[in-house]
Design an enzyme around this catalytic site. Structure first.
Site, short mmCIF file in Angstrom:
data_model
loop_
_atom_site.label_atom_id
_atom_site.label_comp_id
_atom_site.label_asym_id
_atom_site.label_seq_id
_atom_site.Cartn_x
_atom_site.Cartn_y
_atom_site.Cartn_z
N CYS A 12 0.82 -1.21 -0.06
CA CYS A 12 0.10 0.02 -0.18
C CYS A 12 0.86 1.19 -0.02
CB CYS A 12 -0.76 0.14 1.09
SG CYS A 12 -0.01 0.01 2.75
N CYS A 15 3.52 1.52 2.55
CA CYS A 15 4.76 0.73 2.37
C CYS A 15 5.64 1.39 1.54
CB CYS A 15 4.21 -0.61 1.63
SG CYS A 15 3.17 -1.72 2.64
N ASP A 446 5.86 26.50 -32.86
CA ASP A 446 6.93 26.58 -33.62
C ASP A 446 6.38 26.23 -35.13
OD1 ASP A 446 9.53 26.63 -34.69
OD2 ASP A 446 9.84 24.70 -34.69
N ASP A 646 9.73 21.10 -32.11
CA ASP A 646 10.29 20.01 -32.30
C ASP A 646 11.34 19.61 -31.53
OD1 ASP A 646 12.34 21.63 -32.93
OD2 ASP A 646 12.71 21.32 -35.10
N ASP A 650 13.84 24.12 -29.94
CA ASP A 650 12.68 24.78 -28.98
C ASP A 650 12.93 24.28 -27.55
OD1 ASP A 650 11.36 26.06 -31.23
OD2 ASP A 650 10.88 24.14 -31.79
#
Length: 757
Positions: A12, A15, A446, A646, A650
């Site tokens: 859980c 833990c 861009d 890209d 950038d």
């Protein structure tokens, strides 16, 4: 240095926090991130300071096991745990007679008088035998829960152990009381808590099993990706082909991939030509032609002829592994919301344990208040005395509390959501973006590789005199020897008009930043940009007017002339718009308050492209560092900015923006500056980012709402707050509700896989 370990015995959110805290306390460890979905820990450390034995011991002392055997592929295997399932089925079968005898008071008429007169002799013996068998079968809860309490590393097992153990101990007390004082309890009022002691173990095990099935389903996308690779690769060793397991293939190995086979690893084509199906990466159904020096991606399919490939990436850096890693890591990333949940989970278990003690004390101090009152949900018996009341409510609080639902609420939704993204060719690098994308109101784009294809094409030609076949041959020949994008565009344009290379060609000379100079036996020809050509040729007003008009349309003039300065003509090149750009901008205007084209290209080209697609605001001729300043300016104006680029020049702007979206080209997904990566380079996938992110946020909100409301409502009910109104929960029903809370969270997360329009 960073290393990933397997972690055993985690159940859980508590833990997860226990392991992280234990590891961070070890000298030399700089950070520790535990992934509950993969049961692994990514630990960063100073190799000179860290004693690995101390690290392992520290985690062991917290009640867990750190193992240096993490294998990403094994984590995503579709494992069938039949032994565990059989154990759960047997547990439920044993619960049937246990509940029958345990709830005897509810249907006392069906029991013979001998059992009613001496309930301990038959009914209770059967209950003890069955309960002891179930406790032995699920003894791991006792072991783990006891150790977690001793070591003060509280987790869900602590609550399960305490609830089951105290129910068992109290049952022994009641049994002893019956032996010492025969007839003290009428059969209809006598009830041991052995059914609760056993049921909590079986029901919680079922809940955790369903949880794991949900996690397994959530990992299905990753598993499908990794399964795309063949199990065996043909490795070329000393001019002999040796079949080797793909997982053993190393960097710089040379592979042979035959027609129809799947390429095992990312690499570079050393020799051969073939068409390769890369639809797993780009979503494009058409095969891509590959030749010497081209990159290929592991998991893609070789269609036509054999290829010799040099492996150019380590196993962990292969594209499929990278995608799998990103999908997995997205489930474990810290958002402001998950950090708050982690803080709650850290104190949740000890708080519940303290609350249980307080509830017991309050009910003992109130005395025997409920007694024989009929209750709506108790269903098995009435309370016998004040201690019975107090004990029932205290154990109920322990059993019904569930940190699992809280801990799973966010990560399982993020894991499933990231899988849904990857199926739609979008990768999530930083899951914070899923949360932040809801506030975005400004889209910055861009130009190159984003709105346009990023590949130049010849859009128009003007020649002073007729372009002869020989001149075409010469231009085609000189451009064929160049790898420049302009040369490729002209070569592609002339490809269908030229039958062969010109036999008078002697040599090429690259003119940096300008173009090409080629020497033929009978002349020297230049193909260059305008700024270089101006020093050799003279341009009249008509030519300059033509150039100016074309430039305003976003076209780049490339001049063809000879050594004497005689102009043959011009090729005008243009970066072609992506086919979906116009429609995307039209739809995007409905989703964003502001749209900006931000590019390093010259003003004329940028303005023309912006006008063509319908963007009003254009910022052109900016360097990468200046793009960053423009993003800051927009943010200072109050906008929440999504930057789409890209991922190369950038990167600064992508990092600065509130949400960065990188447009991948081919196998380039190492774009760490972006929250999201568009694998298909399709702008319309931005809408998928918006829509899927919204679904994930809603899913997480429901999970957290359920997890919190469940505890807020049912802990008071289990504590007996509504007992006077007849609403009471016994521990065994509390265990069923606790398991249900985790299962609900998991099943809700899986609804993200359901396709929506």
């Amino acid at each position: 240095m960073e290393k990933e370990y397997s972690v055993k015995n985690m159940h859980c959110a508590a833990c997860k926090i226990n392991v992280e805290n234990a590891a961070k306390k070890v000298d030399g460890v700089t950070s520790c991130e535990v992934n509950l979905m993969t049961n692994s820990a990514k630990i960063s450390f100073d190799d000179k300071k860290l004693d690995k034995e101390k690290l392992i011991k520290a985690v062991k002392d917290a009640g867990y096991e750190l193992v240096d055997d993490f294998d990403e592929e094994s984590v995503y295997e579709n494992k069938k745990d039949y032994k565990r399932l059989i154990k759960i089925i047997v547990g439920f079968i044993l619960l049937i007679p246990l509940l029958f005898f345990g709830m005897g008071g509810m249907y006392s008429d069906i029991f013979p008088e001998i059992i009613k007169e001496s309930p301990f002799i038959i009914s209770n013996v059967v209950q003890y035998i069955i309960t002891i068998i179930i406790v032995i079968m699920f003894f791991d809860y006792y072991k783990s829960g006891f150790l977690s309490i001793i070591k003060l590393s509280f987790n869900m097992d602590s609550l399960v152990f305490l609830g089951s153990f105290f129910s068992f101990i109290y049952s022994i007390y009641l049994t002893f009381n019956v032996i010492v004082n025969p007839g003290i309890y009428p059969f209809s009022h006598f009830h041991l808590y052995l059914d609760s002691a056993a049921m909590v173990l079986v029901v919680v095990s079922l809940g955790k099993y369903i949880e794991d099935l949900s996690k397994n389903k959530a990992k299905s996308t990753i598993r499908a990706l990794l399964a795309l690779r063949p199990k065996t690769a043909h490795v070329l060793i000393n001019n002999e082909i040796v079949d080797t397991p793909t997982k053993l293939v190393k960097l710089h190995d040379v592979l042979i991939v035959k027609p129809g086979e799947t390429i095992p690893c990312d690499g570079i084509v050393l020799s051969g030509k073939s068409s390769v199906d890369e639809s797993i990466i780009s979503g494009e159904s058409l095969p891509i032609f590959k030749k010497e020096d081209d990159l290929v991606v592991g998991g893609s399919v070789n269609k036509e002829s054999s290829l010799k490939i040099l492996v150019n990436k380590d196993k962990k850096d292969n594209l499929l592994n990278k995608i799998a890693s990103l999908v997995s890591e997205a489930s474990n990333m810290k958002t402001p919301l998950t950090k708050k949940v982690d803080k709650v989970a850290k104190i949740f278990v000890p708080t519940v344990m303290i609350l249980s003690v307080i509830v017991f004390i309050i009910w003992i101090s109130l005395g025997y208040t409920i007694g024989n009152q009929n209750c709506v949900i108790i269903t098995s018996s009435h309370f016998i005395n004040g201690f019975d009341e107090a004990f029932t409510f205290a154990v109920g609080v322990l059993v019904i509390s569930c940190p699992c639902a809280l801990g799973l609420a966010t990560p399982i939704s993020l894991l499933v959501g990231s899988s849904v993204f990857s199926k739609n060719y979008v990768l999530v690098q930083k899951s914070e973006g899923i949360e932040k994308v809801k506030d975005i109101d400004c889209l910055v784009l861009d130009k190159t590789n984003t709105i346009t294809e990023g590949e130049l094409t010849v859009s128009f030609t003007v020649f002073k005199k007729e372009l002869t076949d020989e001149l075409k041959e010469k231009i085609y020949t000189m451009e064929s020897y160049s790898e420049h994008p302009i040369a490729k565009a002209i070569t592609l344009y002339l490809k269908n008009e030229v039958n062969s290379l010109n036999d008078k060609f002697m040599m090429n000379e690259t003119l940096p930043g300008a173009g090409i100079k080629a020497t033929f036996k009978d002349e020297v020809i230049y193909v260059t940009n305008l700024s270089f050509a101006k020093d050799i040729v003279s341009l009249n007003e008509d030519i300059l007017k033509e150039i100016e008009d074309r430039s305003f349309k976003g076209e780049i003039p490339i001049c063809v002339y000879n050594k004497a300065g005689e102009i043959y003509g011009f090729y005008y090149l243009k970066d072609k718009l992506k086919k979906e750009s116009k429609e995307f901008i039209k739809q995007a205007k409905k989703r964003f308050k502001k749209m900006v084209l931000l590019t390093g290209d010259n003003k004329n080209i940028a303005s023309f492209i912006a006008k063509e697609v319908g963007i009003e605001e254009v910022i052109s001729e900016v360097k990468p560092t200046e793009k960053d300043k423009e993003i800051i300016r927009l943010q200072n104006e109050g906008y929440k900015v999504m930057m789409v680029g890209d991922g190369v020049n950038d990167s600064i702007a992508l990092t600065r923006s509130d949400v960065g979206v990188a447009v991948a080209k081919g196998s380039d997904i190492a774009l760490a500056s972006a929250e999201f990566i568009l694998m298909r380079s399709s702008l319309t996938d931005i809408f998928k980012i918006l829509n899927i992110s919204k679904r994930i946020r809603n899913n997480i909100s429901f999970n957290l709402f359920w997890a919190f409301i469940y505890n807020v409502i049912f802990i008071p009910v289990a504590a007996g707050v509504f007992a006077k109104l007849g609403f009471v929960l016994e521990p065994m029903y509390c265990s069923m509700l606790m398991a249900l809370s985790s299962v609900t969270v998991c099943l809700n997360a899986l609804t993200l896989f359901i396709k929506r329009n």
